[in-house]
Design a protein around this motif. Structure first.
Motif, mmCIF file in Angstrom:
data_model
loop_
_atom_site.group_PDB
_atom_site.id
_atom_site.type_symbol
_atom_site.label_atom_id
_atom_site.label_comp_id
_atom_site.label_asym_id
_atom_site.label_seq_id
_atom_site.Cartn_x
_atom_site.Cartn_y
_atom_site.Cartn_z
ATOM 1 N N GLY A 14 0.811 -1.219 0.000
ATOM 2 C CA GLY A 14 0.000 0.000 0.000
ATOM 3 C C GLY A 14 0.840 1.262 0.000
ATOM 4 N N SER A 15 1.847 1.320 -0.870
ATOM 5 C CA SER A 15 2.790 2.439 -0.860
ATOM 6 C C SER A 15 2.117 3.778 -1.141
ATOM 7 N N ARG A 16 1.006 3.790 -1.884
ATOM 8 C CA ARG A 16 0.335 5.057 -2.189
ATOM 9 C C ARG A 16 -0.385 5.641 -0.976
ATOM 10 N N LEU A 17 -0.523 4.847 0.086
ATOM 11 C CA LEU A 17 -1.097 5.377 1.327
ATOM 12 C C LEU A 17 -0.039 6.036 2.208
ATOM 13 N N GLY A 18 1.159 6.132 1.664
ATOM 14 C CA GLY A 18 2.215 6.934 2.270
ATOM 15 C C GLY A 18 2.472 6.682 3.742
ATOM 16 N N PRO A 19 2.430 7.725 4.579
ATOM 17 C CA PRO A 19 2.805 7.565 5.984
ATOM 18 C C PRO A 19 1.956 6.545 6.745
ATOM 19 N N LEU A 20 0.736 6.271 6.300
ATOM 20 C CA LEU A 20 -0.125 5.322 7.025
ATOM 21 C C LEU A 20 0.401 3.894 6.942
ATOM 22 N N THR A 21 1.160 3.572 5.904
ATOM 23 C CA THR A 21 1.628 2.199 5.712
ATOM 24 C C THR A 21 3.137 2.067 5.880
ATOM 25 N N VAL A 22 3.773 3.037 6.489
ATOM 26 C CA VAL A 22 5.208 2.927 6.696
ATOM 27 C C VAL A 22 5.519 1.911 7.782
ATOM 28 N N HIS A 23 4.555 1.628 8.648
ATOM 29 C CA HIS A 23 4.783 0.712 9.767
ATOM 30 C C HIS A 23 3.750 -0.409 9.834
ATOM 31 N N ARG A 24 2.860 -0.484 8.853
ATOM 32 C CA ARG A 24 1.831 -1.534 8.825
ATOM 33 C C ARG A 24 1.471 -1.831 7.374
ATOM 34 N N SER A 25 0.942 -3.017 7.114
ATOM 35 C CA SER A 25 0.485 -3.348 5.769
ATOM 36 C C SER A 25 -0.843 -2.651 5.496
ATOM 37 N N LYS A 26 -1.202 -2.549 4.236
ATOM 38 C CA LYS A 26 -2.444 -1.869 3.873
ATOM 39 C C LYS A 26 -3.678 -2.508 4.518
ATOM 40 N N PRO A 27 -3.805 -3.851 4.559
ATOM 41 C CA PRO A 27 -4.997 -4.432 5.200
ATOM 42 C C PRO A 27 -5.119 -4.109 6.687
ATOM 43 N N ALA A 28 -4.014 -3.710 7.325
ATOM 44 C CA ALA A 28 -4.054 -3.394 8.751
ATOM 45 C C ALA A 28 -4.384 -1.937 9.039
ATOM 46 N N VAL A 29 -4.530 -1.115 8.015
ATOM 47 C CA VAL A 29 -4.823 0.311 8.215
ATOM 48 C C VAL A 29 -6.212 0.473 8.833
ATOM 49 N N PRO A 30 -6.337 1.267 9.893
ATOM 50 C CA PRO A 30 -7.660 1.501 10.507
ATOM 51 C C PRO A 30 -8.612 2.189 9.530
ATOM 52 N N PHE A 31 -9.912 1.937 9.749
ATOM 53 C CA PHE A 31 -10.925 2.555 8.896
ATOM 54 C C PHE A 31 -12.198 2.735 9.713
ATOM 55 N N ALA A 32 -12.885 3.859 9.472
ATOM 56 C CA ALA A 32 -14.174 4.160 10.127
ATOM 57 C C ALA A 32 -14.050 4.166 11.642
ATOM 58 N N GLY A 33 -12.901 4.606 12.141
ATOM 59 C CA GLY A 33 -12.757 4.803 13.573
ATOM 60 C C GLY A 33 -12.396 3.572 14.361
ATOM 61 N N GLN A 34 -13.087 2.455 14.157
ATOM 62 C CA GLN A 34 -12.873 1.298 15.017
ATOM 63 C C GLN A 34 -12.537 0.011 14.274
#
Length: 468
Positions: A14-34
């Motif tokens: 998920g490189s296009r998600l920039g700073p959000l994926t520097v320490h986690r994979s794209k599927p692990a990115v939080p969404f909708a608060g919880q």
């Protein structure tokens, strides 16, 4: 329990998600608060009745594995959700493509002895009754069924496009064509591949084994495996996602799918949840989106004290454990365990969990990763030119993005958490945006995993008055 084996592809960077994926994979990115992105495909699979599930991981998988092991467990006989990290089973190399990821784990397919294998992506936000696609696959005696989403032909050049005949059989697949093929009977629409597949197990094993032997292959389902299967006369069909229906949703509801592969699309998908009747219904009790069950208290909207005005919250989502004390939130998605202090005004922003927004702060169009601290009196989002000069990460549309654990003083450079700064330096594209003077690095003692949490004394109105 359904017989079909499910393999979820969850190794994306998920490189296009920039700073959000520097320490986690794209599927692990939080969404909708919880939630996390992976929760949506897992909920679809479980809600559809499938109980034999493998999650294939690779890039920055620690956060994802922790989430899955703590919150996604099966207890019945023959039921499981198991994480499968990349293991170099077949040589000194990691997964070389989507097809290679499954090929390196064909032993799991053989052990399951399932007639069919579903291969689904774990990095999109969508609701999908997979059972309906499975029934379509079996009814057509297909070797492979590809989930396809109708999109306007004017936009279809951005996708891998599928050309089908009147019976739904795929007769052509073109990657980002200049002139996309029309759907039969719908000349203004084109079918775009969603990257979700159901294979006959025997057909899958044969196709992957042949692909692995090709030195010129990129070992990708869309670019290599599917075109080769079609050329060899395999029965390859497209399942029209527009016909998919979710139990409990209104009959007029349209199927929901969002590609959240960029900061702007991720931000927009979060903000869409604030609609009076959002397209993504998180309240359907017959199709629950499952995630971690936390022990935080309910969200609170209170006055900061005697003589303070009320908290104002409008068109916003606020998760458990968060406190809004005499602050104003408009068009905001706020995660759990956050604190907005007296006089803060936040609008059109996405705030992940554990953030602390100081007294008198003014924020507009900001994306805060977890555990950020915004000091009293800070202003973000009111002057786009000033934002681009001050902050390292600002999208073309003007969204200010702050990495996990960042401290933002009222003036001057932001302060990155020590562990995140180290990871940012390893990403050339992000490092190029980190101009000298726009950031500093915290001491070793402050890490990004320290929650800012609700705290009454830190960043309060008193600290704002002391700074003036």
């Amino acid at each position: 329990m359904k017989d079909t084996l499910v393999m979820i592809m969850a190794g994306g960077k998920g490189s296009r998600l920039g700073p959000l994926t520097v320490h986690r994979s794209k599927p692990a990115v939080p969404f909708a608060g919880q939630f996390r992105i992976i929760d949506f495909v897992l909920s679809n699979v479980v809600n559809s009745g499938y109980r034999r599930i493998y999650v294939l991981t690779q890039y920055m998988s620690s956060s994802l594995i922790k989430h899955l092991s703590r919150n996604w467990r099966m207890s019945g006989f023959g039921e499981y959700i198991e994480v499968v990290p990349a293991q170099m089973r077949l040589g000194e190399f990691w997964y070389r493509g989507t097809a290679d990821a499954v090929y390196q784990n064909l032993n799991l397919v053989r052990d399951a002895r399932a007639e069919n294998v579903a291969v689904f992506g774990g990095d999109h936000i969508y609701k999908f009754n997979i059972d309906q696609m499975d029934e379509f696959h079996r009814a057509h005696q297909a070797d492979l069924t590809v989930a396809a989403l109708p999109v306007p032909r004017s936009e279809a050049h951005q996708f891998g496009c599928i050309h089908v005949d009147e019976l739904g059989r795929i007769i052509g697949f073109v990657e980002k064509p200049e002139h996309p093929p029309a759907m039969p009977g719908r000349p203004d629409m084109t079918l775009a591949s969603m990257g979700n597949y159901i294979f006959k197990s025997a057909s899958l094993e044969r196709a992957l084994t042949e692909d692995a032997a090709l030195a010129t292959s990129r070992h990708d389902f869309g670019r290599d495996v599917i075109p080769k299967m079609m050329a060899e006369g395999a029965r390859v069909y497209a399942y029209d996602f527009a016909t998919n229906r979710i139990p409990g949703d209104p009959v007029t509801a349209l199927p929901y799918w969002r590609d959240v592969g960029t900061i702007d699309s991720y931000f927009q998908a979060n903000m869409e949840l604030r609609a009076r009747v959002p397209e993504l219904d998180l309240y359907n009790r017959r199709w629950r989106i499952r995630s971690a069950q936390r022990d935080y208290p309910p969200a609170r909207f209170v006055r900061a004290g005697e003589g303070f005005g009320p908290a104002e919250v409008d068109d916003s989502l606020i998760c458990e454990g968060s406190i809004v004390a005499s602050a104003s939130l408009r068009n905001v998605v706020m995660g759990y365990d956050c604190f907005a202090h007296a006089g803060a005004k936040v609008s059109d922003s996405v705030i992940l969990s554990g953030c602390d927004i100081g007294a008198g702060v003014r924020m507009h169009k900001v994306l805060l990763d977890k555990n950020c601290k915004i000091e009293p009196g800070c202003v973000i989002g009111e002057d786009p030119t000033a934002d681009r000069e001050r902050f390292p990460f600002v999208t073309e549309s003007g969204i200010v993005v702050l990495p996990k654990g960042t401290l933002v003083p009222a003036r001057g450079p932001v302060v990155f958490a020590n562990d995140v700064a180290e990871l940012l330096r390893n990403e050339a594209e992000l490092t190029a945006q980190m101009r000298p003077g726009t950031f500093a690095v915290a001491m070793q003692s402050r890490h990004s995993y320290d929650s800012a949490g609700p705290r009454f004394k830190r960043y309060s109105l008193e600290s704002l008055n002391d700074s003036e």
